[in-house]
Design a protein around this motif. Structure first.
Motif, PDB file in Angstrom:
ATOM      1  N   SER A  29      32.036  41.471  36.286  1.00  0.00           N
ATOM      2  CA  SER A  29      30.801  40.768  36.624  1.00  0.00           C
ATOM      3  C   SER A  29      29.746  40.917  35.529  1.00  0.00           C
ATOM      4  O   SER A  29      29.029  39.967  35.206  1.00  0.00           O
ATOM      5  CB  SER A  29      30.262  41.256  37.961  1.00  0.00           C
ATOM      6  N   ASN A  48      39.618  38.360  41.215  1.00  0.00           N
ATOM      7  CA  ASN A  48      39.579  38.072  39.786  1.00  0.00           C
ATOM      8  C   ASN A  48      40.644  38.829  38.986  1.00  0.00           C
ATOM      9  O   ASN A  48      40.977  38.436  37.869  1.00  0.00           O
ATOM     10  CB  ASN A  48      38.207  38.426  39.216  1.00  0.00           C
ATOM     11  N   GLN A  49      41.174  39.918  39.536  1.00  0.00           N
ATOM     12  CA  GLN A  49      42.072  40.759  38.761  1.00  0.00           C
ATOM     13  C   GLN A  49      43.340  40.050  38.277  1.00  0.00           C
ATOM     14  O   GLN A  49      43.690  40.147  37.097  1.00  0.00           O
ATOM     15  CB  GLN A  49      42.418  42.022  39.552  1.00  0.00           C
ATOM     16  N   SER A  83      36.291  47.391  40.360  1.00  0.00           N
ATOM     17  CA  SER A  83      36.061  46.494  41.494  1.00  0.00           C
ATOM     18  C   SER A  83      35.451  47.202  42.687  1.00  0.00           C
ATOM     19  O   SER A  83      35.234  46.604  43.725  1.00  0.00           O
ATOM     20  CB  SER A  83      37.388  45.853  41.933  1.00  0.00           C
ATOM     21  N   ASP A  84      35.199  48.506  42.570  1.00  0.00           N
ATOM     22  CA  ASP A  84      34.595  49.223  43.688  1.00  0.00           C
ATOM     23  C   ASP A  84      33.601  50.237  43.139  1.00  0.00           C
ATOM     24  O   ASP A  84      33.388  50.338  41.934  1.00  0.00           O
ATOM     25  CB  ASP A  84      35.663  49.904  44.548  1.00  0.00           C
ATOM     26  N   ASP A  93      42.627  44.592  44.630  1.00  0.00           N
ATOM     27  CA  ASP A  93      41.256  44.937  44.977  1.00  0.00           C
ATOM     28  C   ASP A  93      40.292  43.767  44.883  1.00  0.00           C
ATOM     29  O   ASP A  93      39.295  43.722  45.588  1.00  0.00           O
ATOM     30  CB  ASP A  93      40.750  46.059  44.054  1.00  0.00           C
ATOM     31  N   ASN A  94      40.581  42.812  43.996  1.00  0.00           N
ATOM     32  CA  ASN A  94      39.600  41.775  43.718  1.00  0.00           C
ATOM     33  C   ASN A  94      40.326  40.498  43.313  1.00  0.00           C
ATOM     34  O   ASN A  94      41.329  40.543  42.593  1.00  0.00           O
ATOM     35  CB  ASN A  94      38.685  42.249  42.577  1.00  0.00           C
TER      36      ASN A  94
END
Length: 235
Positions: free
Chosen positions: A145, A30-31, A109-110, A27-28
């Protein structure tokens, strides 16, 4: 093995070899970095044995009312598997192949907030699956974040209860004998909030890059001491 949870029949079965796993992208960006950082410091601290499994976006399975359910937490810690690693290449079934995960983590992430889904009908939501089906003792939801962290612990009521951090804003995870908290800094060209481990004495479990930096600083101090004594250190 079979267990009954309310009106649900739970069985622990190996994922069929021809079962098509979801091929969703991460999803991201950074994960993977967040997950790798958690595992690396545990590895360097000797907290991961040859039978330990740490997973990232990897399927953890149970069969609920004869239907296979697979969830892939962003990070999970399984203290001991009782099969070879080759047998869990594609997925992992607790009870059948080893321990229930001690921790599952989701990195938000969403905006769908699927991490909080208590949907009980098939396919069940993540929260329901971790709490009622797998019965994972510790569920962590982290928002990279903002650095917001929520730790839920499975209590005697068999429901997740939100935990309060200590005076250092860290959470004690008894099964790991470690604290978990949020740290601000840079790793792998990412500057931001990270999840980090601390030991009982409050010492941060370092990453490999931090250990290398510490060793470099020690070498510099020793060289300076030798020069002060009139001895030129060997390079």
């Amino acid at each position: 093995m079979t267990a009954l949870t309310q009106d649900y029949q739970i069985t622990w079965e190996k994922l069929p070899d021809d079962y098509k796993l979801p091929d969703d992208p991460v999803d991201n960006i950074n994960q993977p970095a967040l997950a790798a950082a958690l595992t690396e410091s545990l590895q360097l601290a000797g907290k991961i044995s040859t039978n330990t499994l740490t997973t990232t976006n990897y399927g953890i399975c149970a069969t609920v009312n004869n239907k296979m359910v697979i969830k892939a937490p962003d990070w999970a810690f399984i203290a001991k598997i009782n099969v070879s690693r080759e047998e869990v290449t594609r997925s992992y079934t607790p009870q059948l192949q080893g321990d229930i995960p001690l921790i599952v983590m989701e990195f938000i992430s969403d905006t769908q907030e699927t991490e909080y889904s208590i949907k009980a009908t098939y396919p069940p939501g993540k929260w329901f699956f971790y709490e009622r089906i797998l019965k994972v003792p510790n569920y962590i939801i982290f928002e990279p974040s903002s650095g917001s962290i929520e730790m839920y612990r499975l209590q005697y009521t068999e429901q997740y209860i939100l935990q309060e951090p200590d005076e250092n804003q860290r959470y004690w995870i008894a099964e790991m004998n470690l604290y978990l908290g949020v740290w601000q800094g840079t790793r792998e060209n990412r500057t931001g909030k990270w999840l980090r481990w601390w030991d009982e004495q409050g010492n941060l479990l370092p990453w490999g890059s931090e250990l290398a930096q510490q060793e470099h600083q020690r070498a510099q101090r020793l060289a300076a001491q030798l020069r002060a004594a009139g001895i030129e250190p060997e390079v």
